[in-house]
Each structure stands twice: as structure tokens, then as C-alpha cells.
Write a protein that holds these residues in place. Structure first.
Motif, PDB file in Angstrom:
ATOM      1  N   ALA A  12      -2.913   1.053   1.644  1.00  0.00           N
ATOM      2  CA  ALA A  12      -2.097   0.922   0.417  1.00  0.00           C
ATOM      3  C   ALA A  12      -1.994  -0.527   0.116  1.00  0.00           C
ATOM      4  CB  ALA A  12      -0.705   1.509   0.619  1.00  0.00           C
ATOM      5  N   ALA A  13      -1.565  -1.242   1.064  1.00  0.00           N
ATOM      6  CA  ALA A  13      -1.475  -2.683   0.810  1.00  0.00           C
ATOM      7  C   ALA A  13      -1.671  -3.387   2.117  1.00  0.00           C
ATOM      8  CB  ALA A  13      -0.137  -3.031   0.190  1.00  0.00           C
ATOM      9  N   ALA A  14      -2.877  -3.390   2.614  1.00  0.00           N
ATOM     10  CA  ALA A  14      -3.146  -3.952   3.942  1.00  0.00           C
ATOM     11  C   ALA A  14      -2.961  -5.458   3.931  1.00  0.00           C
ATOM     12  CB  ALA A  14      -4.562  -3.590   4.394  1.00  0.00           C
ATOM     13  N   GLY A  15      -3.165  -6.046   2.764  1.00  0.00           N
ATOM     14  CA  GLY A  15      -3.009  -7.505   2.707  1.00  0.00           C
ATOM     15  C   GLY A  15      -1.599  -7.938   2.401  1.00  0.00           C
ATOM     16  N   MET A  16      -0.629  -7.058   2.438  1.00  0.00           N
ATOM     17  CA  MET A  16       0.755  -7.405   2.146  1.00  0.00           C
ATOM     18  C   MET A  16       1.243  -8.443   3.145  1.00  0.00           C
ATOM     19  SD  MET A  16       2.440  -6.505  -0.264  1.00  0.00           S
ATOM     20  CE  MET A  16       3.843  -5.810  -1.035  1.00  0.00           C
ATOM     21  N   ALA A  17       2.014  -9.376   2.668  1.00  0.00           N
ATOM     22  CA  ALA A  17       2.467 -10.458   3.558  1.00  0.00           C
ATOM     23  C   ALA A  17       3.305  -9.901   4.689  1.00  0.00           C
ATOM     24  CB  ALA A  17       3.266 -11.481   2.748  1.00  0.00           C
ATOM     25  N   GLN A  18       2.873 -10.146   5.924  1.00  0.00           N
ATOM     26  CA  GLN A  18       3.586  -9.641   7.081  1.00  0.00           C
ATOM     27  C   GLN A  18       4.960 -10.306   7.227  1.00  0.00           C
ATOM     28  OE1 GLN A  18       2.449  -7.080   9.334  1.00  0.00           O
ATOM     29  NE2 GLN A  18       4.655  -7.188   9.702  1.00  0.00           N
ATOM     30  N   LYS A  19       5.055 -11.521   6.706  1.00  0.00           N
ATOM     31  CA  LYS A  19       6.336 -12.205   6.815  1.00  0.00           C
ATOM     32  C   LYS A  19       7.432 -11.423   6.101  1.00  0.00           C
ATOM     33  CE  LYS A  19       8.610 -16.635   5.954  1.00  0.00           C
ATOM     34  NZ  LYS A  19       8.447 -18.032   5.441  1.00  0.00           N
ATOM     35  N   ARG A  20       7.138 -10.955   4.876  1.00  0.00           N
ATOM     36  CA  ARG A  20       8.123 -10.185   4.134  1.00  0.00           C
ATOM     37  C   ARG A  20       8.401  -8.857   4.842  1.00  0.00           C
ATOM     38  NH1 ARG A  20      12.769  -9.535   1.929  1.00  0.00           N
ATOM     39  NH2 ARG A  20      12.861  -7.981   0.248  1.00  0.00           N
ATOM     40  N   ALA A  21       7.355  -8.250   5.355  1.00  0.00           N
ATOM     41  CA  ALA A  21       7.530  -6.999   6.071  1.00  0.00           C
ATOM     42  C   ALA A  21       8.431  -7.188   7.278  1.00  0.00           C
ATOM     43  CB  ALA A  21       6.176  -6.437   6.492  1.00  0.00           C
ATOM     44  N   ASP A  22       8.198  -8.307   8.005  1.00  0.00           N
ATOM     45  CA  ASP A  22       9.025  -8.576   9.187  1.00  0.00           C
ATOM     46  C   ASP A  22      10.486  -8.714   8.817  1.00  0.00           C
ATOM     47  OD1 ASP A  22       6.807  -8.485  10.789  1.00  0.00           O
ATOM     48  OD2 ASP A  22       6.545 -10.674  10.893  1.00  0.00           O
ATOM     49  N   SER A  23      10.738  -9.375   7.684  1.00  0.00           N
ATOM     50  CA  SER A  23      12.119  -9.588   7.282  1.00  0.00           C
ATOM     51  C   SER A  23      12.826  -8.286   6.943  1.00  0.00           C
ATOM     52  CB  SER A  23      12.179 -10.537   6.074  1.00  0.00           C
ATOM     53  OG  SER A  23      11.674  -9.900   4.900  1.00  0.00           O
ATOM     54  N   LEU A  24      12.032  -7.262   6.623  1.00  0.00           N
ATOM     55  CA  LEU A  24      12.586  -5.950   6.301  1.00  0.00           C
ATOM     56  C   LEU A  24      12.562  -5.010   7.496  1.00  0.00           C
ATOM     57  CD1 LEU A  24      10.917  -5.448   2.796  1.00  0.00           C
ATOM     58  CD2 LEU A  24      13.343  -5.921   3.246  1.00  0.00           C
ATOM     59  N   GLY A  25      12.094  -5.512   8.627  1.00  0.00           N
ATOM     60  CA  GLY A  25      11.997  -4.649   9.794  1.00  0.00           C
ATOM     61  C   GLY A  25      10.835  -3.692   9.732  1.00  0.00           C
ATOM     62  N   VAL A  26       9.830  -3.997   8.905  1.00  0.00           N
ATOM     63  CA  VAL A  26       8.642  -3.157   8.767  1.00  0.00           C
ATOM     64  C   VAL A  26       7.481  -3.822   9.483  1.00  0.00           C
ATOM     65  CG1 VAL A  26       6.980  -2.142   7.139  1.00  0.00           C
ATOM     66  CG2 VAL A  26       9.419  -2.196   6.574  1.00  0.00           C
ATOM     67  N   THR A  27       6.768  -3.059  10.275  1.00  0.00           N
ATOM     68  CA  THR A  27       5.594  -3.577  10.970  1.00  0.00           C
ATOM     69  C   THR A  27       4.348  -2.872  10.459  1.00  0.00           C
ATOM     70  OG1 THR A  27       6.876  -4.015  12.967  1.00  0.00           O
ATOM     71  CG2 THR A  27       4.492  -3.907  13.213  1.00  0.00           C
ATOM     72  N   ILE A  28       3.389  -3.665   9.991  1.00  0.00           N
ATOM     73  CA  ILE A  28       2.074  -3.111   9.639  1.00  0.00           C
ATOM     74  C   ILE A  28       1.269  -3.096  10.926  1.00  0.00           C
ATOM     75  CG2 ILE A  28       0.029  -3.363   8.198  1.00  0.00           C
ATOM     76  CD1 ILE A  28       1.758  -4.958   6.231  1.00  0.00           C
ATOM     77  N   GLU A  29       1.234  -1.978  11.583  1.00  0.00           N
ATOM     78  CA  GLU A  29       0.619  -1.901  12.903  1.00  0.00           C
ATOM     79  C   GLU A  29      -0.893  -1.910  12.845  1.00  0.00           C
ATOM     80  OE1 GLU A  29       2.202   1.313  15.162  1.00  0.00           O
ATOM     81  OE2 GLU A  29       4.226   0.487  15.178  1.00  0.00           O
ATOM     82  N   ALA A  30      -1.466  -1.435  11.762  1.00  0.00           N
ATOM     83  CA  ALA A  30      -2.924  -1.412  11.650  1.00  0.00           C
ATOM     84  C   ALA A  30      -3.307  -1.219  10.196  1.00  0.00           C
ATOM     85  CB  ALA A  30      -3.510  -0.296  12.509  1.00  0.00           C
ATOM     86  N   ALA A  31      -4.495  -1.690   9.847  1.00  0.00           N
ATOM     87  CA  ALA A  31      -5.061  -1.510   8.507  1.00  0.00           C
ATOM     88  C   ALA A  31      -6.531  -1.156   8.660  1.00  0.00           C
ATOM     89  CB  ALA A  31      -4.890  -2.780   7.672  1.00  0.00           C
TER      90      ALA A  31
END
Length: 460
Positions: free
Chosen positions: A132-151
Motif C-alpha cells: 500500500a505504501a511501502a515507502g511511507m516514512a518509518q519515522k512517522r509510523a514509529d511516532s504512531l506506534g506502527v511498525t512496517i515489518e515488511a514490504a
């Protein structure tokens, strides 16, 4: 970024396992098989194939999504981390074949000449029984408690595997990524997170789809291990605008699959119906199924088919080959060459379940168990055509009287199953021909006796 609304699974045709992110616009018996009630009879019909052996599961999700493919996405709760080689893209034709093979069917018989010499028939028949959005900034995800574990990119799909600390963070991430998520989704997402589940997010990679040459979306498959034999359906109902249709095709080794937290009910089967139903089987089946749903107060899962995959009778379609079964993830089946039979399908039992559900009557996900019951079952409806040839023997009058009684039973059965008007059914039936009252064998007339016992006519 184009905003993608979160809508019901049913409108896309995807299995009602979870939430879909979609655009605003978005379906043992001898006898002669004549029609089948496949999933195409129902609008908003989702199809899922569940291959299950022990804790090992292969889930195949089919869809008939209609709309701009750049607006397509699906979010599914999964019980464990998913690696790249656990995701596969299958061919839609295999699920269509499985649907055709297991669909309820209409069969017809033709009465023999009642005056033909009687033959002895066997009463018992041999039964040999799916980025869906594999290139989404991990920094923002981290701040929301979301981890992109794999793409991953798998076929024409970009896939993300997500985990989250809390539902609010995950839903915020989805909204910031361009999805319009209803607020009612939050408690459902939270319940999945409490169970330690991750989320599988898939979107269409238009470049890859163009390169591969496909104009439609192929089914997505995921393989994983979990002790839970279940389908998460609640997220798919968050903003559903009506009841949803779900078909589950379970492929197992031991036997029939049933739900454990809802009643599993066998559909009425084996009924004899008026012959005009041949032209209206779709209407009959839809109305019959709706009536059964109401009779069970909209809280049952219906068994439409349970059979050993190695054969069928009557066959609405041939059994799936070993190659097709492996395409659906039946990992314990070889290619059959060692047996000299490329279509061999040993130790595969198929269960077809059909459920019409909504949030009010199905507040829980579907949980299943595999039973050891290998008894064959199919939704099967019978047409019996009366004899239309010449028949003037002694047995003919009794035969036509029985046919008349049979047709009255058929009319009543059809009315009971569907709620159709009985008198209208009767008016549409072509009633069996009756012999004139004076039509009887010539020899009986020769020796007919009067009330006083005297021989009449030829006996004088």
C-alpha cells in the motif's frame, strides 16, 4: 494522493475476512445434471478458499473488484508475521472451477414407459466420493506506534505487513496514507491488536500488472501457521450497507468442516420440484436460500456441499486436478504422476459453506473445526419428467394417478421451500396426462362382472 474510502468487502467481491479499502463504485446420485447454483447467482458474493492441515493454513481470497485499480487495497488481520515467500498470486480460474464443482445442482430424471417390461434396478449405488505504501516514512509510523515489518511486491500487488501498539495509531497511519477509515473501525481493530494479530495490506502495482499482461485482479494467497482455525469477518462489516454473502471452500485431509461458534445447518436437499423450475433454477435457489436464512433467524452458516474430491455424482464440473489443488495450496498432494493418474486427488475433502451475515447477527468472527465426518452431502434438487409416450396397459392408469399425486407434492414442496404462491405454482405446472375413465385393459372388460356377480360383456 488520492483518498481511498474504506468500504465493504462485498462490493469488491473480496472475501469478507476483514476491511477492504475500496473506491466509491464498485457479484451420490445418478441422474442428468442440468444446472448449478454457483456464487455468480448472488450479488456481493465473496469467495475464500481455506486449506487447513494441523496448524498450517493457506488462505486464498478471490475478488471481482470493479473500479479504478489505483484505488484498490485490502487490509486483513493475520495471526503471525508473513514473509515474502508466504504470499502468492493464484489464477482465478481455479476458484471458478472449485465453485462449479461444489455448487448446489439441479438434476433431472425421465420416467420409464410404465408399460415396458419391468427391470430390476440396484437400490444401492457405489459412492466414491481452493506495497500500500511501502515507502511511507518509518519515522512517522514509529511516532504512531506502527511498525512496517515488511514490504513485498508479489505479482501485481504491493504488500505491507504492519503491526501496531494501538488501534488509534494504526488508523491514523491509514488515514494519513490516504484512506478514509470510519471511526467505527477502531474498536474492531483494537480487538485484533489485543490478540497479537498483524495486518496484511495489499494494493495494486499498476506497472507490474501492465507488465504481466493482466486486465483483472488475480486471487491473493497467504500461507501461515496458527492454532486458530478462523476467518476474521468483523472488520468487513464496519460500514457495510447490507447483508454480505460469503462462500468458504475448506480443503482438508480428514473430513467435513463446520463452524464452532455459529450453527452449521445443512440446506434442504433431495426435494422433487416441478419441471418448470428447470428454467428458473436461479430464482428458485435465491428464494429458497433466503427463506432458510430467515428460518434460522439469520444466525446460521449453511452447508452446501461436502465430498471427497476424488469424484462427484452428479458432476456439476470435474473434480479438481492435483495441479489445481496445489495451486490452491493443498501442499500434501503430489502431482499424481507416480500413480499414473495426473488428476489424482488423494486425501482431499472439500466443504462448501455459505453464509449471509451482518454485524447484528454475526458479532463474532467465524471459527471452524475439522471433523472426521466424511459423509457425502450436496445441495441437490430433482426434476422428474412423466412418461409422455403411448401407455394403455393395465399399469398405466395407476401410474398416472401416482404422477398426479407426485406433482401435487412437488407443488407443495416448492411453495414451502420458497414462499411462492401455491396456486400460481399449480397453474404453471404441466399436469400429467390422465387416461379416460373407461380406458382399461381389454381383457379386464371381457371378464368384468356386474354387482350381482354375473359375467358381463364377452363372458356371456
Amino acid at each position: 494522493m488520492r483518498e481511498v474510502p474504506l468500504r465493504t468487502l462485498a462490493r469488491s467481491g473480496l472475501p469478507l475476512l476483514a476491511a477492504l479499502l475500496l473506491p466509491p463504485a464498485a457479484s451420490a446420485f445418478c441422474g442428468f445434471y442440468v444446472a448449478r447454483a454457483d456464487a455468480a447467482l448472488f450479488n456481493r458474493a465473496s469467495q475464500v478458499v481455506l486449506v487447513r492441515d494441523g496448524d498450517r493454513t493457506v488462505l486464498t481470497m478471490s475478488n471481482d473488484f470493479r473500479g479504478d485499480l489505483d484505488e484498490f487495497a485490502v487490509v486483513i488481520p493475520v495471526p503471525t508475521f508473513i514473509e515474502r515467500d508466504q504470499i502468492h498470486v493464484a489464477e482465478r480460474a481455479v476458484i471458478e472451477h472449485l465453485d462449479a464443482y461444489s455448487a448446489p445442482r439441479l438434476v433431472e430424471y425421465f420416467d420409464d414407459d410404465p408399460c415396458a417390461p419391468r427391470r430390476e434396478w440396484l437400490d444401492a449405488l457405489n459412492m466414491r466420493e481452493m506495497r500500500a505504501a511501502a515507502g511511507m516514512a518509518q519515522k512517522r509510523a514509529d511516532s504512531l506506534g506502527v511498525t512496517i515489518e515488511a514490504a513485498y511486491t508479489v505479482g501485481e500487488y504491493d504488500v505491507l505487513i504492519l503491526s501496531a501498539e494501538e488501534s488509534a495509531g494504526l488508523l491514523t497511519w491509514l488515514r494519513e496514507s490516504g484512506y478514509r477509515v470510519p471511526r467505527a473501525a477502531e474498536p474492531v481493530v483494537a480487538s485484533y491488536l489485543k490478540q497479537g494479530m498483524r495486518f496484511f495490506v495489499a494494493r495494486v502495482n499498476l506497472g507490474e500488472q501492465s507488465r504481466l499482461g493482466y486486465s483483472y485482479l488475480r486471487p491473493l494467497q497467504v500461507a501461515y501457521e496458527t492454532p486458530k482455525f478462523m476467518l476474521p469477518i468483523r472488520l468487513g462489516m464496519v460500514n457495510a450497507d447490507g447483508p454480505q454473502e460469503l462462500y468458504v471452500y475448506a480443503l482438508t485431509r480428514r473430513g467435513r468442516v463446520e463452524t464452532t461458534n455459529y450453527r452449521t445447518v445443512r440446506l434442504p436437499t433431495g426435494m422433487e420440484l416441478p419441471v418448470f423450475v428447470r428454467q428458473e433454477f436461479g430464482e428458485f435457489y435465491r428464494d429458497m436460500f433466503a427463506r432458510q436464512v430467515e428460518r434460522e433467524r439469520r444466525r446460521a452458516v449453511f452447508l452446501e456441499y461436502a465430498w471427497d474430491m476424488s469424484w462427484c455424482d452428479p458432476c456439476a464440473a470435474d473434480p479438481l486436478s492435483a495441479e489445481e489443488l496445489r495451486e490452491l495450496g493443498v501442499f500434501w498432494v503430489g502431482d499424481g504422476r507416480e500413480l499414473g493418474r495426473p488428476t489424482a486427488a488423494p486425501d482431499v475433502f472439500v466443504t462448501r459453506l455459505h453464509v449471509r451475515y451482518d454485524g447484528e447477527n454475526f458479532p463474532e468472527d467465524l471459527f471452524f473445526q475439522e471433523t472426521g465426518d466424511r459423509t457425502n452431502f450436496q445441495g441437490r434438487y430433482v426434476l422428474r419428467h412423466p412418461w409422455t409416450g403411448e401407455a394403455t396397459c393395465a399399469r398405466a392408469a395407476a401410474y398416472y394417478r401416482e404422477v398426479e399425486r407426485r406433482q401435487q407434492r412437488e407443488a407443495a414442496e416448492l411453495a414451502s421451500l420458497t414462499g411462492w404462491d401455491l396456486e400460481r405454482i399449480r397453474s404453471r405446472m404441466r399436469l400429467a396426462r390422465r387416461l379416460p375413465d373407461d380406458a382399461e385393459p381389454w381383457w379386464r372388460r371381457i371378464w368384468r362382472r356386474g354387482d350381482d356377480g354375473a359375467v358381463e360383456d364377452g363372458g356371456r
